[in-house]
Design a protein around this motif. Structure first.
Motif, short mmCIF file in Angstrom:
data_model
loop_
_atom_site.label_atom_id
_atom_site.label_comp_id
_atom_site.label_asym_id
_atom_site.label_seq_id
_atom_site.Cartn_x
_atom_site.Cartn_y
_atom_site.Cartn_z
N ASN A 146 17.93 20.24 -3.47
CA ASN A 146 18.00 21.45 -4.30
C ASN A 146 16.76 22.32 -4.15
OD1 ASN A 146 20.50 20.70 -5.27
ND2 ASN A 146 19.70 19.77 -7.13
N THR A 147 15.61 21.71 -3.89
CA THR A 147 14.39 22.51 -3.73
C THR A 147 14.44 23.36 -2.45
OG1 THR A 147 13.19 20.76 -2.55
CG2 THR A 147 13.03 20.80 -4.96
N LEU A 148 15.38 23.05 -1.58
CA LEU A 148 15.51 23.82 -0.33
C LEU A 148 16.53 24.95 -0.47
CD1 LEU A 148 15.62 20.81 2.18
CD2 LEU A 148 13.64 22.20 1.58
N LEU B 4 0.83 -1.21 0.00
CA LEU B 4 0.00 0.00 0.00
C LEU B 4 0.86 1.26 0.00
CD1 LEU B 4 -2.81 -1.08 2.51
CD2 LEU B 4 -3.00 -0.82 0.01
N ILE B 5 1.96 1.22 0.77
CA ILE B 5 2.89 2.38 0.78
C ILE B 5 3.47 2.60 -0.60
CG2 ILE B 5 5.11 3.19 1.64
CD1 ILE B 5 4.44 1.82 4.31
N HIS B 6 3.91 1.49 -1.24
CA HIS B 6 4.50 1.61 -2.57
C HIS B 6 3.47 2.09 -3.59
CE1 HIS B 6 7.29 0.77 -5.83
NE2 HIS B 6 6.33 0.11 -6.46
N LYS B 7 2.27 1.56 -3.49
CA LYS B 7 1.22 1.91 -4.44
C LYS B 7 0.87 3.39 -4.38
CE LYS B 7 -3.73 1.11 -5.23
NZ LYS B 7 -4.91 0.32 -4.80
N TRP B 8 0.57 3.90 -3.18
CA TRP B 8 0.08 5.26 -3.08
C TRP B 8 1.18 6.30 -3.18
CZ3 TRP B 8 -4.60 5.98 -4.32
CH2 TRP B 8 -5.56 5.00 -4.07
N SER B 9 2.37 6.00 -2.68
CA SER B 9 3.48 6.95 -2.86
C SER B 9 3.84 7.07 -4.33
CB SER B 9 4.70 6.51 -2.04
OG SER B 9 5.16 5.23 -2.44
N SER B 10 3.78 5.96 -5.05
CA SER B 10 4.06 5.98 -6.49
C SER B 10 2.99 6.75 -7.25
CB SER B 10 4.17 4.56 -7.03
OG SER B 10 5.18 3.84 -6.38
N LEU B 11 1.73 6.46 -6.96
CA LEU B 11 0.63 7.09 -7.69
C LEU B 11 0.63 8.61 -7.51
CD1 LEU B 11 -2.35 4.63 -7.13
CD2 LEU B 11 -1.15 5.11 -9.28
N VAL B 12 0.89 9.06 -6.29
CA VAL B 12 0.84 10.50 -6.02
C VAL B 12 1.94 11.25 -6.76
CG1 VAL B 12 1.08 12.26 -4.23
CG2 VAL B 12 -0.31 10.24 -3.79
N CYS B 13 3.14 10.66 -6.84
CA CYS B 13 4.27 11.40 -7.40
C CYS B 13 4.56 11.10 -8.87
CB CYS B 13 5.54 11.13 -6.58
SG CYS B 13 6.25 9.48 -6.80
N LEU C 289 17.57 6.92 -6.42
CA LEU C 289 17.61 7.44 -5.06
C LEU C 289 18.50 8.67 -4.96
CD1 LEU C 289 17.74 4.44 -2.54
CD2 LEU C 289 16.14 6.36 -2.53
N VAL C 290 19.67 8.59 -5.60
CA VAL C 290 20.61 9.72 -5.56
C VAL C 290 19.97 10.96 -6.20
CG1 VAL C 290 22.78 10.61 -6.50
CG2 VAL C 290 22.70 8.34 -5.47
N VAL C 291 19.41 10.79 -7.39
CA VAL C 291 18.81 11.92 -8.10
C VAL C 291 17.58 12.44 -7.35
CG1 VAL C 291 17.64 12.61 -10.22
CG2 VAL C 291 19.71 11.24 -10.34
N GLY C 292 16.78 11.54 -6.80
CA GLY C 292 15.60 11.97 -6.06
C GLY C 292 15.95 12.75 -4.81
N ILE C 293 16.94 12.25 -4.05
CA ILE C 293 17.32 12.92 -2.80
C ILE C 293 18.03 14.24 -3.08
CG2 ILE C 293 18.81 12.74 -0.77
CD1 ILE C 293 18.18 9.73 -0.77
N GLY D 89 9.71 14.50 -4.48
CA GLY D 89 10.98 13.77 -4.46
C GLY D 89 11.07 12.84 -3.27
N LEU D 90 10.57 13.29 -2.12
CA LEU D 90 10.57 12.42 -0.94
C LEU D 90 9.64 11.22 -1.14
CD1 LEU D 90 10.52 14.98 2.03
CD2 LEU D 90 12.41 13.53 1.29
N LEU D 91 8.47 11.47 -1.74
CA LEU D 91 7.56 10.36 -2.03
C LEU D 91 8.20 9.37 -3.00
CD1 LEU D 91 4.02 12.00 -2.39
CD2 LEU D 91 4.91 10.64 -0.48
N PHE D 92 8.96 9.89 -3.95
CA PHE D 92 9.67 9.03 -4.90
C PHE D 92 10.66 8.14 -4.17
CE2 PHE D 92 13.01 8.76 -8.39
CZ PHE D 92 12.37 7.74 -9.05
N ALA D 93 11.38 8.71 -3.20
CA ALA D 93 12.32 7.91 -2.40
C ALA D 93 11.59 6.83 -1.62
CB ALA D 93 13.12 8.82 -1.47
#
Length: 377
Positions: free
Chosen positions: A211-213, A8-17, A202-206, A150-154
């Motif tokens: 960078n957004t900060l 469920l975590i994988h499903k919804w974090s993926s769908l949102v991002c 993971l590297v690119v997402g993190i 990006g955090l959801l992607f991670a």
């Protein structure tokens, strides 16, 4: 935690991002090659001269830029010796506190102090790609939103790793069941490509999230280290007349002799105080060339006020930026980054396809059950 919860975590974090990650991957492709695209688009470069031709005084360079745009003020000067040798990029605007999007660039030959070009603000394809990639034309809220994506992607990547092991217990690594239905084949492809690129993703997402900060990091630095460095000038009126820019740069070079100047923030601009030229210097190694050290020079006397290494949080930001776009290893690394980006697009697209197919399958089963129930009545 049970496998169902991880699913469920994988499903919804993926769908949102997913939609936003697809946009970031697509806009990131041309940004990887922004240097090459700039050269192909006809950016004016300095003419070829003898290799040992000395640079003109930066005061003369600044005067040339002011004559080109007399109604504007200089906020920053940049030097990109690798990309644009012997060119001083002068960033100007109508006021020191104008929006970064309202800046104009004047290109001046560093050796002759002659204006090479004063192009209008770029609002073309690369500008649109950059703005979509950075903040979706929504400023700081857009940047922070993309950072959250990006955090959801991670989270989606980590949960996908957890799910991959039990999924592959009965299959050899890399198995793609082509003889089965299309959905199973794409599920295998999705899992295989996801695992193959998980470290890069993971590297690119993190790093993208870091960078957004950037604006927040800059504000923290200004209120922390910068405020401490300019404390002796607190409450003093701004200088009426500025001293020598070239003298200030020379002072910074003497204070930090093992580094070279990257850019200068003029008094009153974002990275300086009303009393200082802030000269930012960088090192000569692959790592130190990505780090900056500020030297605050009194804008009237050209004397050193203070120079310090950047705090850890600024160093983290500075190192994450080139790692995100893969622009610290030349063209070969850019090609690798492009291939991995394209694979990630396939992973994201296949994940969306699998969800849509599963959703359609569930609806079809419901309709079939409803029809069967109706026939029994």
């Amino acid at each position: 935690m049970s496998i169902r919860k991880w699913y469920l975590i994988h499903k919804w974090s993926s769908l949102v991002c997913t939609a936003f990650l697809l946009m970031l991957c697509l806009t990131g492709l041309p940004l990887i090659f922004h240097e090459e695209i700039e050269h192909l688009s006809g950016v004016v470069e300095a003419p070829i001269m003898a290799e040992n031709t000395p640079n003109a005084s930066m005061d003369a360079v600044a005067d040339a830029a002011r004559k080109q745009r007399p109604q504007e003020v200089i906020r920053f000067m940049f030097w990109e010796q690798d990309e644009h040798p012997n060119v001083t990029l002068v960033s100007m605007a109508k006021s020191m506190d104008a929006s970064p999007d309202d800046s104009n660039i004047v290109l001046v030959d560093s050796r002759t102090a002659k204006v090479l070009d004063a192009p209008p603000p770029d609002r073309g394809f690369m500008y649109v790609m950059l703005k979509l990639h950075i903040d979706m034309f929504a400023g700081l809220p857009g940047m922070l939103f993309l950072g959250f994506m990006g955090l959801l992607f991670a989270v989606a990547i980590i949960s996908g790793i957890v799910l991959y092991h039990p999924f592959m217990r009965r299959l050899d690594f890399g198995t793609v069941r082509r003889e089965k239905q299309a959905r199973l084949k794409w599920l295998d492809i999705h899992n295989l490509l996801g695992v193959a690129t998980l470290v890069w993703a993971l590297v690119v997402g993190i790093t993208g999230t870091i960078n957004t900060l950037s604006q927040i990091v800059i504000m923290v630095w200004q209120g922390d280290q910068m405020a401490d460095m300019i404390a002796p000038y607190k409450g003093l009126p701004p200088p009426v007349k500025l001293g020598s820019l070239q003298g200030s740069i020379d002072t910074a070079k003497k204070a930090v002799p093992d580094m070279h100047v990257s850019f200068v923030a003029f008094p009153g601009s974002m990275f300086s105080s009303p009393h200082h030229y802030t000269v930012f210097l960088k090192g000569n190694t692959p790592v130190t060339s990505r780090l900056l050290r500020p030297a605050l020079i009194d804008a009237q006397t050209a004397q050193l006020t203070d120079t310090r290494e950047m705090p850890w949080y600024v160093k983290t930001l500075l190192l994450s930026q080139p790692l995100h776009f893969g622009d610290y290893g030349g063209l070969p690394l850019k090609v690798i980054w492009t291939l991995l980006d394209l694979i990630t697009i396939v992973v994201l697209g296949s994940g969306l396809y699998l969800w849509l197919k599963r959703h359609q399958h569930v609806e079809q089963r419901i309709q079939h059950l409803q029809q069967a129930h109706a026939e029994t009545l």
